[in-house]
Enzyme design. Structure first.
Site, PDB file in Angstrom:
ATOM      1  N   GLU A 279      49.775  43.086   7.205  1.00 37.72           N
ATOM      2  CA  GLU A 279      49.356  43.137   6.086  1.00 37.72           C
ATOM      3  C   GLU A 279      50.473  43.024   5.114  1.00 37.72           C
ATOM      4  O   GLU A 279      50.189  43.607   3.874  1.00 37.72           O
ATOM      5  CB  GLU A 279      48.255  44.098   5.661  1.00 37.72           C
ATOM      6  CG  GLU A 279      46.885  44.033   6.308  1.00 37.72           C
ATOM      7  CD  GLU A 279      45.777  44.413   5.625  1.00 37.72           C
ATOM      8  OE1 GLU A 279      45.755  44.822   4.494  1.00 37.72           O
ATOM      9  OE2 GLU A 279      44.790  44.606   6.437  1.00 37.72           O
TER      10      GLU A 279
ATOM     11  N   HIS B 142      44.893  43.240   2.165  1.00 39.25           N
ATOM     12  CA  HIS B 142      45.961  42.392   1.780  1.00 39.25           C
ATOM     13  C   HIS B 142      46.010  40.755   2.220  1.00 39.25           C
ATOM     14  O   HIS B 142      46.374  40.720   3.726  1.00 39.25           O
ATOM     15  CB  HIS B 142      47.234  43.058   2.004  1.00 39.25           C
ATOM     16  CG  HIS B 142      47.272  44.315   1.307  1.00 39.25           C
ATOM     17  ND1 HIS B 142      46.811  45.464   1.712  1.00 39.25           N
ATOM     18  CD2 HIS B 142      47.996  44.825   0.075  1.00 39.25           C
ATOM     19  CE1 HIS B 142      47.008  46.473   0.892  1.00 39.25           C
ATOM     20  NE2 HIS B 142      47.549  46.066  -0.399  1.00 39.25           N
TER      21      HIS B 142
ATOM     22  N   LYS C 209      40.261  48.552  -2.584  1.00 41.23           N
ATOM     23  CA  LYS C 209      41.449  47.567  -3.059  1.00 41.23           C
ATOM     24  C   LYS C 209      41.591  46.489  -2.185  1.00 41.23           C
ATOM     25  O   LYS C 209      41.504  46.327  -0.945  1.00 41.23           O
ATOM     26  CB  LYS C 209      42.529  48.433  -3.021  1.00 41.23           C
ATOM     27  CG  LYS C 209      43.836  47.708  -3.309  1.00 41.23           C
ATOM     28  CD  LYS C 209      45.261  48.542  -2.829  1.00 41.23           C
ATOM     29  CE  LYS C 209      46.341  47.709  -3.221  1.00 41.23           C
ATOM     30  NZ  LYS C 209      47.583  48.190  -2.703  1.00 41.23           N
TER      31      LYS C 209
END
Length: 253
Positions: A86, A143, A170
């Site tokens: 990531e 991510h 997130k």
């Protein structure tokens, strides 16, 4: 919306909280960066363990955490090992990843840990359970350094983090054009308004996505990442500039 209270801050209420990464490779560099945060508008310090030269030696990791806790005082400490999958600096086996994060949580030196939510599901559940048992909060993260997924995919990923029990949700994605930034912001607003019962953090990376880092409060994002020395992700603003813009926008919202 439930907020997350850590030491002297409340995430999910008021201004987005500013998180600044510590990305030194040596103990000396790491502690030098940490001391400098005391003069900056920082709400959360994030130690990026994957940058550390001895990231695989837990005794040395624990030593750094001990010193960071002493230097940072009441500033909350987030520990992150961003894997190479990531966008991080190092690779790590899932079992070792879980052991590192839970062991760090049990030291009593950290307040938050980052957990990549799309590691093996059983591993993620193990980490979250162990971390919560130690009294530490979890940022579930994802991510994508190649693209910006469709809005529904972004929302689905954030909802999965919520279902897994992360305290803060997130996602950071890479825009290929300005429309991708709008996709990320639209997903943020919908997640915040329709599904989230806890703080969310969304980021569109690179220079193209800078707008997402400064207008997050308007769409529901609770943390903004800024750089004091070296950026840990593309598009991070200098922390003083970020603080100025966030306060100005907050005044008019």
């Amino acid at each position: 919306m439930n907020t997350v209270k850590i030491r002297n801050i409340e995430i999910g209420s008021g201004l987005p909280k500013i998180c600044v990464p510590i990305v030194g490779t040596t103990k000396e560099d790491i502690l030098t960066e940490a001391y400098k945060l005391g003069s900056l508008p920082v709400d959360i310090a994030e130690w990026r363990v994957d940058w550390f030269e001895y990231a695989y030696d837990f005794s040395k990791v624990e030593d750094i955490l001990k010193h960071l806790r002493a230097v940072l005082g009441e500033t909350p400490l987030l520990m992150t090992f961003r894997t190479s999958n990531e966008g991080g600096k190092k690779s790590i086996e899932p079992g070792d990843y879980a052991k590192l994060i839970v062991s760090a949580s049990e030291t009593g030196y950290v307040d938050l840990v980052d957990v990549e939510a799309f590691t093996e599901t059983d591993i993620v559940k193990e980490i979250i359970t162990g971390t919560h048992k130690a009294g530490v909060k979890v940022i579930g993260s994802n991510h994508d350094f190649k693209k910006t997924p469709d809005k529904d995919v972004i929302i689905a990923r954030l909802r999965k983090m919520q279902d897994l029990g992360a305290d803060i949700l997130k996602i950071a994605v890479m825009p290929t054009n300005k429309k991708d930034v709008l996709t990320l912001l639209a997903a943020t607003e919908e997640m915040y308004s329709d599904y989230a019962d806890r703080p969310i953090v969304t980021i569109s990376m690179s220079e193209t996505g800078v707008l997402s880092r400064i207008c997050g409060e308007a769409f529901g994002s609770a943390i903004a990442f800024g750089a004091a020395k070296s950026a840990s992700a593309p598009g991070q603003m200098e922390v003083n500039d970020l603080n100025t813009v966030l306060k100005l926008l907050h005044y008019y919202l």
